[in-house]
Design an enzyme around this catalytic site. Structure first.
Site, PDB file in Angstrom:
ATOM      1  N   GLU A  49      74.599  70.794 -50.963  1.00 39.84           N
ATOM      2  CA  GLU A  49      74.299  71.666 -52.100  1.00 39.84           C
ATOM      3  C   GLU A  49      73.320  70.945 -53.015  1.00 39.84           C
ATOM      4  O   GLU A  49      73.567  69.813 -53.432  1.00 39.84           O
ATOM      5  CB  GLU A  49      75.552  72.058 -52.883  1.00 39.84           C
ATOM      6  CG  GLU A  49      75.190  72.990 -54.047  1.00 39.84           C
ATOM      7  CD  GLU A  49      76.379  73.644 -54.715  1.00 39.84           C
ATOM      8  OE1 GLU A  49      76.149  74.529 -55.563  1.00 39.84           O
ATOM      9  OE2 GLU A  49      77.522  73.265 -54.414  1.00 39.84           O
ATOM     10  N   GLU A  53      73.442  66.502 -57.949  1.00 45.33           N
ATOM     11  CA  GLU A  53      73.221  66.948 -59.329  1.00 45.33           C
ATOM     12  C   GLU A  53      73.004  65.701 -60.187  1.00 45.33           C
ATOM     13  O   GLU A  53      73.763  64.740 -60.081  1.00 45.33           O
ATOM     14  CB  GLU A  53      74.437  67.729 -59.834  1.00 45.33           C
ATOM     15  CG  GLU A  53      74.361  68.164 -61.294  1.00 45.33           C
ATOM     16  CD  GLU A  53      73.203  69.090 -61.577  1.00 45.33           C
ATOM     17  OE1 GLU A  53      72.297  68.676 -62.314  1.00 45.33           O
ATOM     18  OE2 GLU A  53      73.197  70.215 -61.040  1.00 45.33           O
ATOM     19  N   ASP A  60      68.307  62.505 -57.274  1.00 44.62           N
ATOM     20  CA  ASP A  60      67.343  63.511 -56.866  1.00 44.62           C
ATOM     21  C   ASP A  60      67.589  63.943 -55.419  1.00 44.62           C
ATOM     22  O   ASP A  60      67.566  63.122 -54.494  1.00 44.62           O
ATOM     23  CB  ASP A  60      65.931  62.931 -57.021  1.00 44.62           C
ATOM     24  CG  ASP A  60      64.845  63.838 -56.477  1.00 44.62           C
ATOM     25  OD1 ASP A  60      65.046  65.065 -56.471  1.00 44.62           O
ATOM     26  OD2 ASP A  60      63.786  63.319 -56.072  1.00 44.62           O
ATOM     27  N   ASP A  86      65.911  76.682 -60.904  1.00 43.68           N
ATOM     28  CA  ASP A  86      65.062  77.026 -62.039  1.00 43.68           C
ATOM     29  C   ASP A  86      63.911  77.913 -61.572  1.00 43.68           C
ATOM     30  O   ASP A  86      63.138  77.514 -60.697  1.00 43.68           O
ATOM     31  CB  ASP A  86      64.514  75.742 -62.658  1.00 43.68           C
ATOM     32  CG  ASP A  86      63.875  75.968 -64.017  1.00 43.68           C
ATOM     33  OD1 ASP A  86      63.273  77.038 -64.206  1.00 43.68           O
ATOM     34  OD2 ASP A  86      63.985  75.079 -64.882  1.00 43.68           O
ATOM     35  N   LYS A 118      57.026  81.387 -66.026  1.00 49.27           N
ATOM     36  CA  LYS A 118      55.594  81.554 -66.288  1.00 49.27           C
ATOM     37  C   LYS A 118      54.790  81.303 -65.017  1.00 49.27           C
ATOM     38  O   LYS A 118      55.033  80.347 -64.286  1.00 49.27           O
ATOM     39  CB  LYS A 118      55.150  80.593 -67.392  1.00 49.27           C
ATOM     40  CG  LYS A 118      55.777  80.898 -68.740  1.00 49.27           C
ATOM     41  CD  LYS A 118      55.301  79.922 -69.810  1.00 49.27           C
ATOM     42  CE  LYS A 118      55.946  80.249 -71.159  1.00 49.27           C
ATOM     43  NZ  LYS A 118      55.512  79.312 -72.229  1.00 49.27           N
ATOM     44  N   ASP A 173      68.611  85.018 -59.652  1.00 49.04           N
ATOM     45  CA  ASP A 173      68.674  86.232 -60.457  1.00 49.04           C
ATOM     46  C   ASP A 173      67.289  86.585 -61.012  1.00 49.04           C
ATOM     47  O   ASP A 173      67.183  87.402 -61.922  1.00 49.04           O
ATOM     48  CB  ASP A 173      69.683  86.081 -61.606  1.00 49.04           C
ATOM     49  CG  ASP A 173      69.300  84.958 -62.569  1.00 49.04           C
ATOM     50  OD1 ASP A 173      68.402  84.164 -62.231  1.00 49.04           O
ATOM     51  OD2 ASP A 173      69.901  84.885 -63.648  1.00 49.04           O
ATOM     52  N   LYS A 228      80.178  82.602 -64.362  1.00 46.91           N
ATOM     53  CA  LYS A 228      80.035  83.141 -65.716  1.00 46.91           C
ATOM     54  C   LYS A 228      78.574  83.425 -66.028  1.00 46.91           C
ATOM     55  O   LYS A 228      78.234  84.449 -66.624  1.00 46.91           O
ATOM     56  CB  LYS A 228      80.601  82.142 -66.732  1.00 46.91           C
ATOM     57  CG  LYS A 228      82.103  81.927 -66.640  1.00 46.91           C
ATOM     58  CD  LYS A 228      82.560  80.871 -67.645  1.00 46.91           C
ATOM     59  CE  LYS A 228      84.048  80.594 -67.506  1.00 46.91           C
ATOM     60  NZ  LYS A 228      84.486  79.524 -68.425  1.00 46.91           N
ATOM     61  N   PHE A 229      77.706  82.513 -65.620  1.00 45.92           N
ATOM     62  CA  PHE A 229      76.267  82.689 -65.819  1.00 45.92           C
ATOM     63  C   PHE A 229      75.793  83.979 -65.152  1.00 45.92           C
ATOM     64  O   PHE A 229      75.071  84.783 -65.729  1.00 45.92           O
ATOM     65  CB  PHE A 229      75.543  81.477 -65.239  1.00 45.92           C
ATOM     66  CG  PHE A 229      74.055  81.630 -65.145  1.00 45.92           C
ATOM     67  CD1 PHE A 229      73.249  81.391 -66.246  1.00 45.92           C
ATOM     68  CD2 PHE A 229      73.454  81.981 -63.953  1.00 45.92           C
ATOM     69  CE1 PHE A 229      71.872  81.505 -66.164  1.00 45.92           C
ATOM     70  CE2 PHE A 229      72.082  82.114 -63.853  1.00 45.92           C
ATOM     71  CZ  PHE A 229      71.285  81.872 -64.972  1.00 45.92           C
TER      72      PHE A 229
END
Length: 245
Positions: A78, A103, A130, A153, A157, A189, A225-226
């Site tokens: 992951e 992470e 990383d 992420d 833009k 999303d 939750k996000f």
């Protein structure tokens, strides 16, 4: 007492440094952005008491997964787990698999360790490093049974799109680490990013889409939750599941 809560976070896996406009996936790219955030009391305690057992040291040499997990089992990588809600859930509903989770965000690592302790979860190991370097230096070809990348992420833009994690060079590396029949599961999303991910994964000759376009949400991936907040605001969520030929 400091409340043991922290805002939900997306994976946020990309580079701090701007990349040249003509470079699709520069060598200097990282799999993360260092984010501000403080470690809560509960997270700090989990880091201290559980970190020595569940957090692995990064080393530029092949990982001995059987030794790290104390057993031989399918290995799932992951990349970025935010605060670890989905990671802990998936590990619990798939006890037959080993989960190697990358992470760099310390509050997130502490939060997942806290969940590991509370849920008595044995099949998670964490690398606070990383993920690109982990793939390059610790995971030989043909060692993975799956890869999870949830809510990376999106770099909304257009001029920042080149910083996105999921691009052809990294996908090629991940595919080479997969066993035949292994899979890559991404979720986002942000629809423009979903379109890019679909295009990139579809273009790799060693991958086959398990669905016509986007995949149904696999039963093992919970709504975080996000994600629930986004759905309440009318945002869509797109899952993509591709299998190595």
């Amino acid at each position: 007492m400091v409340p043991d809560t922290a805002p939900d976070a997306a994976t946020h896996q990309q580079s701090n440094a701007a990349a040249p406009a003509d470079v699709a996936h520069p060598k200097a790219i990282k799999s993360y952005v260092l984010r501000a955030g403080r470690v809560t009391t509960g997270q700090a305690k989990a880091l201290e008491t559980l970190g020595p057992r569940f957090v692995l040291d990064y080393a530029a040499q092949p990982l001995d997964a059987a030794a790290a997990f104390g057993r031989t089992a399918p290995l799932i990588l992951e990349i970025g787990f935010g605060m670890g809600d989905a990671t802990a859930h998936i590990a619990q509903v798939r006890p037959e698999d080993n989960f190697l989770c990358c992470e760099v965000h310390e509050p997130g690592v502490g939060a997942l360790l806290k969940r590991v302790g509370e849920g008595h979860i044995e099949n998670i190991r964490i690398l606070q490093h990383d993920a690109v370097e982990v793939v390059d230096n610790m995971l030989p070809e043909g060692t993975l049974d799956g890869v999870h990348i949830f809510f990376p992420d999106p770099w909304h833009k257009k001029r920042h799109n080149k910083r996105r994690l999921i691009q052809a060079p990294l996908v090629a590396k991940l595919v080479s680490r997969l066993k035949p029949g292994g899979y890559i599961h991404c979720a986002t999303d942000w629809e423009p990013y979903a379109e890019q991910i679909l295009e990139v994964l579809s273009a790799d000759p060693h991958l086959a889409n398990t669905a016509e376009g986007y995949a149904p949400q696999p039963a093992y991936r919970p709504l975080t939750k996000f994600e629930n907040r986004g759905l309440r605001l009318g945002h869509g969520v797109w899952d993509l599941v591709f299998q190595r030929r």
